[in-house]
Write an enzyme that holds these catalytic residues in place. Sequence first.
Site, PDB file in Angstrom:
ATOM      1  N   ASP A 206      10.392  62.713  94.467  1.00 19.05           N
ATOM      2  CA  ASP A 206      11.735  62.651  95.041  1.00 19.05           C
ATOM      3  C   ASP A 206      12.656  63.578  94.258  1.00 19.05           C
ATOM      4  OD1 ASP A 206      10.947  60.798  96.901  1.00 19.05           O
ATOM      5  OD2 ASP A 206      11.450  59.079  95.624  1.00 19.05           O
TER       6      ASP A 206
ATOM      7  N   TYR B 210       3.452  57.224  86.331  1.00 21.90           N
ATOM      8  CA  TYR B 210       4.907  57.211  86.513  1.00 21.90           C
ATOM      9  C   TYR B 210       5.567  56.354  85.452  1.00 21.90           C
ATOM     10  CZ  TYR B 210       4.318  58.969  91.301  1.00 21.90           C
ATOM     11  OH  TYR B 210       4.023  59.725  92.404  1.00 21.90           O
TER      12      TYR B 210
ATOM     13  N   TYR C 202       3.927  55.202  97.462  1.00 23.26           N
ATOM     14  CA  TYR C 202       5.395  55.262  97.430  1.00 23.26           C
ATOM     15  C   TYR C 202       5.829  54.352  96.287  1.00 23.26           C
ATOM     16  CZ  TYR C 202       5.098  57.270 102.145  1.00 23.26           C
ATOM     17  OH  TYR C 202       4.823  58.055 103.229  1.00 23.26           O
TER      18      TYR C 202
END
Length: 411
Positions: free
Chosen positions: A244, A305, A376
């Site tokens: 993103d 992440y 996601y």
Amino acid sequence: MDVLERSMEILRAYPLCDSCLGRLFAQLGYALENAERGSAIKTLLHMKLVTEYRQGADVSGDLKSLARVHRPTRRFLASVGVAVEDSQCYICGGLTSSVERYAKDAVVQLSGVDFETFAVGTTLPREVLERESEVVKRFLISTGESIKHEINRRIGREILKLLPGKKVDKQRPNVLVRIDLVTGKVDVVRNPLLIEGVYLKLSRRVSQAKKFGDVKASLLEKLAHVRDLYGGVEHLIHVSGREDSDARMLGPGRPLVIEVKNPSRYRGLPGRYEDGDVIYIPRGFTVREEIRRLKDKAKTDIKLYRALVYSENPLTETDLAKLGELTGKTILQYTPRRIKRLSPRKRRTRMVYELAWRLVSPHVFELYIRCQGGLYVKEFIHGDGGRTTPSVAEILNTYLEVLELDVLSIE
Ligand SMILES: [Zn+2]
């Protein structure tokens, strides 16, 4: 196979120029151009027929066939009172006699392009190709070369003479010289240049390609200097996956290929680029197949992440320990609400391999997620109103908000 006998059979049926006759036997001999081979065959036939004629044999038919396409034979027949008109070549109609002249035009068009490799591609009149295939089929020629191949080769050789140091590369030429023998037009196609490398994104306001919302710049814009370095007219980026715009891309970076369209330079790599928002590290030139590999790889990559998460309810270490349940789980996700797609109810499943956490304050914790590419991650954390399950919010039974997200590594 007797080349002479076979050639005589062919010439009885079709008048052929030296190139077109020689080309039917292109695989015989070595380092001979087709025109030399054809001319040699005709000379030998001429010597044989003239000798036989003088010995009283009736070879006048063959002499006339040969004379249509061989000047010495026409002269011989004229000396004995037989006039024969010369004929146009049945296959090429004279087209192959001076294809080298196109090379000069090509070189003019290539001036100003700093390239290393080229290829030649010609368009021939359809009738020429049809007549060639008629002759090849009728005489079951298996030793030939195609007329297209010969013409490309000859023009290529001529360009090499005019531009020494360049190389022919038929698979992946920098530039393609296109010659249309129907219209006589020559043009040059400058193939795109592909540069592979990686990028890091240190800013939370940089998107990959499109600008929207509070994004201040795109990676695509920031890499415009690469396009300019090669004198291109446009550039694209092909990336393995995507983060993103508000997520940072850290660690060793994310692989990407920059495609520069219509470059006027094919040499030299760009330097490392760094501007506080992004870091770009070029690795070298690459090929088109690498882009597909890059995109396929994004689906199977393992990604790590880091997220900073706000929780509406206060949490304790004991609460967070429940997250251990998510290790090794398959996560079911419907396309997130924030992503506008044509098929909004598309389903995907992705694996979460490992989780680690650290409570920063009762309402804030840090989460490390090792997962399959394509998950996601924000939705995996806040649950997306139940569209992603299981989720971190579901396990902790609270409303969660992702404050920061970083990609730490792509394995
Ligand atoms: Zn010909």
